[in-house]
Design an enzyme around this catalytic site. Structure first.
Site, PDB file in Angstrom:
ATOM      1  N   ASP A 178     -47.416 -67.495  73.718  1.00 44.93           N
ATOM      2  CA  ASP A 178     -46.603 -66.705  72.921  1.00 44.93           C
ATOM      3  C   ASP A 178     -45.654 -67.199  72.044  1.00 44.93           C
ATOM      4  OD1 ASP A 178     -45.318 -68.151  75.183  1.00 44.93           O
ATOM      5  OD2 ASP A 178     -43.683 -66.647  75.118  1.00 44.93           O
ATOM      6  N   GLU A 183     -43.461 -68.004  77.779  1.00 42.85           N
ATOM      7  CA  GLU A 183     -42.443 -69.139  77.867  1.00 42.85           C
ATOM      8  C   GLU A 183     -41.114 -68.941  77.146  1.00 42.85           C
ATOM      9  OE1 GLU A 183     -40.656 -73.258  76.678  1.00 42.85           O
ATOM     10  OE2 GLU A 183     -41.487 -71.690  75.194  1.00 42.85           O
TER      11      GLU A 183
END
Lengths: 478, 478
Positions: free
Chosen positions: B100, B166
């Site tokens: 991400d 994250e």
């Protein structure tokens, strides 16, 4: 000889329902000056006032103030000025009020529709603008109507100045007042403003003083951009660290201003002034109720009221540029601007206050040994105001209170500022009286703003009675 | 004997354009984990990774993590786990990365489309996620592919753990790692994470330490609601006044923490540790450039890096509840919450730090004599982490750097925290190495994020070389 006011008072009582209806119509117009989309309603409210005044026989003008500064597509609402009566043998009283209101939405938490006047079982009349300031403004109109219908001669010439931008900084008004002081307003013998509140709920007051306000920014900057505290914490001078050190030196927990020279500027308390505080109807419980807590600095009424009215105070309002949201963010803000203000009182001179503030903050910053950069400046200042409570304008109002309410009024000051007061005083050179209609519980600017029926109806009597006493007072300037 | 890596390196160079094409495809997927509307793109990015890994012959699973806490309508993106190789005679290395990215919009100030990989004349490859963390994640895939196409035996078994949350707090990951430590990850001999950055632009580094972070709130409240400073200034204890007094006592301008007991908890500097700082490629100009100013506390490299890595720091982040907008508002905030954090280092114990902070702040508040109410609490804490830079995991990486870049790596720590590091260390009980690919100028989390072509291609060589040296290092835990 006391004026014969009974026929007037009786007529006010008879007309009470129609006066309330007049207020209902005014509240129904959402004249929110801060909301661009509601500007047409502000204008409509001005038109309503003008029409009502004309129907009462006043000579009315709606005077344009040009475009709104910073919003050049938007016309400022007009100032509604009016003259009622033109008898050279009568005194002329200039009255001020405003017909715009604060924003209000049901979702803010109002219990009733804010723009629908709603009267409860205790005769509290809820609605935005009811007490601030449509009720008091209509009080003058009601007084005219009741005189007419009672067949009582109106005791003075009345000049009206009703503006539509008070809740948005009175844009354009100062220039207008200064320009008209020697024109439309030139006959004024005294000024009366009904736009503040009683100290409590039972006893009217006359207000003879306001504090001023000098508002400061302390900007401290260092890094070129916000930094991550993990990466840079410990290696760079942090502006926020410097700022809290500076802000922590301005005032102590008990409200004592620690900036050298400030307290020395304050006019000493005289015995005469001190004597005004004893009779005032106010208790520590009143303070606790309005604070919503018992975190008061002083334990007695006199010292508390003096702290609010006749001594300076310093409040730290916040910090611009730092993290201010809920939660946790590990930022080192690159530039922070602390905001604080000093409420000023006689005999503090704004420029001397600024000098003392700037000198102290620069010295304290230098002591820190920081490589950051300091900039301290005054965002705006407004002067304090104190009138003589012994002027005939005040004695007339005091007698009127005694006649309508059967008590001596509290002689009060306000801790905040009402800048138009000073503008009128300076432009006309005449005494200005603040003669409130609403009570301390009216919640102006808050949700569920209201005006008690009693305050509105007896207040209408008071405004008329005040004009009668004004007409009779010997012209001695105290 | 040094492994023969030339065929692998040669193949990486030959495949460079296709590796860049792989990164281009990844950057084109706007896998912004903070944006609910982009959750489908995050899932699509996980799918892309899984497909690429499967095409390379890895055994892949996409493991669900359930619903997003607080957003029960929203599935968390899956963790993509993979195993490449299952040879009992080889070591097994567990690698972590995330697929991400941070949000990115042209209007934030990007010079190029953030989700279109754009390569300039200096071979800087711009695009959101290029360096954080898609480039490093794809580096592992590139390494597998280059081994296959060069016909070089892959030296270890590789376990992959690639997450998709994250940049939004790694929701759900800790529990997953703890659950799989003795299952999918049970064979891991060591862990390698490529998700941080070189200290500069020329020299790779190995990272062996992170500071922890204890984040505090100091809430001070008094009045029942916000107050007008004109009406109440001088009469009530103001929470903001108390708060700046407290915040001003925590740390001095030079970064020295003033809370008794904190500095005494810090592990003394050993000669061995001190010796690591001299060779590090870093200058004060590097700091000035990243600060955007010269407002540094120390004048020398060693003391600066120690302040960032191995000493605690205290940063004041801001104030919640006070006035924080531009302009001037004369409010007395009823409740203010000061936010500050302490970056922690060995041997500071979180609970002891909390005790010292709470005791000091309560004592200082008591000294103020305020009638306001204090509440101080730790919002969250994360432990510091230090690995032994002499473990075989590190010596293997060091030799790989020497072979690919011809220099000894900088041995660095980070001032910030990467919580997954500790999670892996504690869950697996194995050594964790941070082996970054990008450089200090990559602007992760900012506009114009980039990864240099050289860092990506030589970085791919480095990751492969590291695995070869890992396979050869004697199994001695330093």
């Amino acid at each position: 000889m006391a004026p014969q006011l009974d026929p007037y008072f009786k007529k006010v009582d008879e007309l009470a329902d129609s006066f309330i209806d007049r207020l209902r119509k005014a509240v129904a117009i959402p004249s929110v000056s801060a909301d661009e989309d509601k500007r047409k309603d502000v204008v409509r409210m001005g038109q309503f006032l003008a029409s009502e005044l004309e129907a009462l026989g006043a000579e009315v003008q709606q005077r344009p103030l040009g475009k709104q500064p910073g919003k050049e597509h938007l016309d400022l609402p007009p100032v509604v000025i009016a003259r009622y009566g033109n008898d050279k043998n009568k005194r002329t009283i200039l009255v001020y009020g405003h017909y715009d209101v604060q924003p209000a939405l049901m979702e803010d938490g109002w219990a009733t529709e804010p723009f629908k006047l709603t009267i409860d079982e205790k005769d509290r009349m809820y609605g935005r603008g009811s007490t601030d300031d449509k009720g008091p403004v209509l009080g003058w109109l009601n007084a005219i109507e009741a005189h007419q219908k009672a067949g009582v001669d109106f005791p003075v010439n009345l000049l009206c100045c009703f503006e539509g931008m008070e809740e948005y900084g009175s844009e354009g008004l100062d220039d207008f007042i200064n320009a008209e002081a020697k024109k439309f307003f030139k006959d004024a013998d005294a000024v009366c403003i009904s736009d503040n509140y009683w100290l409590g709920t039972e006893k009217p007051c006359l207000t003879y003083g306001l504090r001023g306000c000098n508002y400061y920014s302390v900007a401290i900057s260092g890094p070129g951009q916000d930094l991550h505290s993990g990466v840079f914490g410990g290696t760079a001078h942090e502006p926020m660290t410097d700022l809290v050190h500076i802000l922590g030196k301005l005032v102590d927990t008990k409200g004592k201003i620690l900036i050298p020279g400030i307290n020395e500027m304050v006019a000493p308390l005289t015995e005469e002034e001190k004597a005004l505080y004893g009779p005032i109807s106010y208790t520590m419980d009143n303070l606790y109720e309005s604070l919503g807590s018992k975190s008061a600095i002083f334990d007695d009424k006199e010292r508390t009221l003096m702290a609010r009215w006749r001594y300076p105070s310093l409040s730290i309002h916040g910090v611009e540029g730092a993290f201010s949201a809920p939660g946790a963010k590990t930022v080192i803000p690159a530039k922070v601007i602390g905001k604080f203000s000093i409420r000023t009182v006689p005999d503090m001179e704004s420029s001397q206050v600024n000098d003392a503030v700037f000198k102290f903050i620069k010295e304290e910053f230098a002591k820190l040994g920081s490589k950051n950069t300091l900039d301290v400046y005054c965002q705006h200042d407004g002067k304090w105001w104190v009138a003589s409570p012994k002027h005939w304008n005040f004695t007339a109002a005091s007698k009127a209170v005694k006649q309508v309410f059967g008590v001596e009024p509290d002689m009060t000051r306000e801790g905040g500022s009402i800048p138009v007061t000073i503008t009128f005083e300076q432009a006309t050179g005449k005494n200005v009286l603040l003669l409130p209609m609403g009570s301390s519980t009216d919640a102006a600017h808050s949700i569920n703003e209201k005006l008690d029926r009693k305050n509105y109806i007896e207040g209408t009597k008071l405004l008329g009675a005040y004009l009668h006493y004004v007409a009779e007072e010997p012209m001695v300037n105290a």
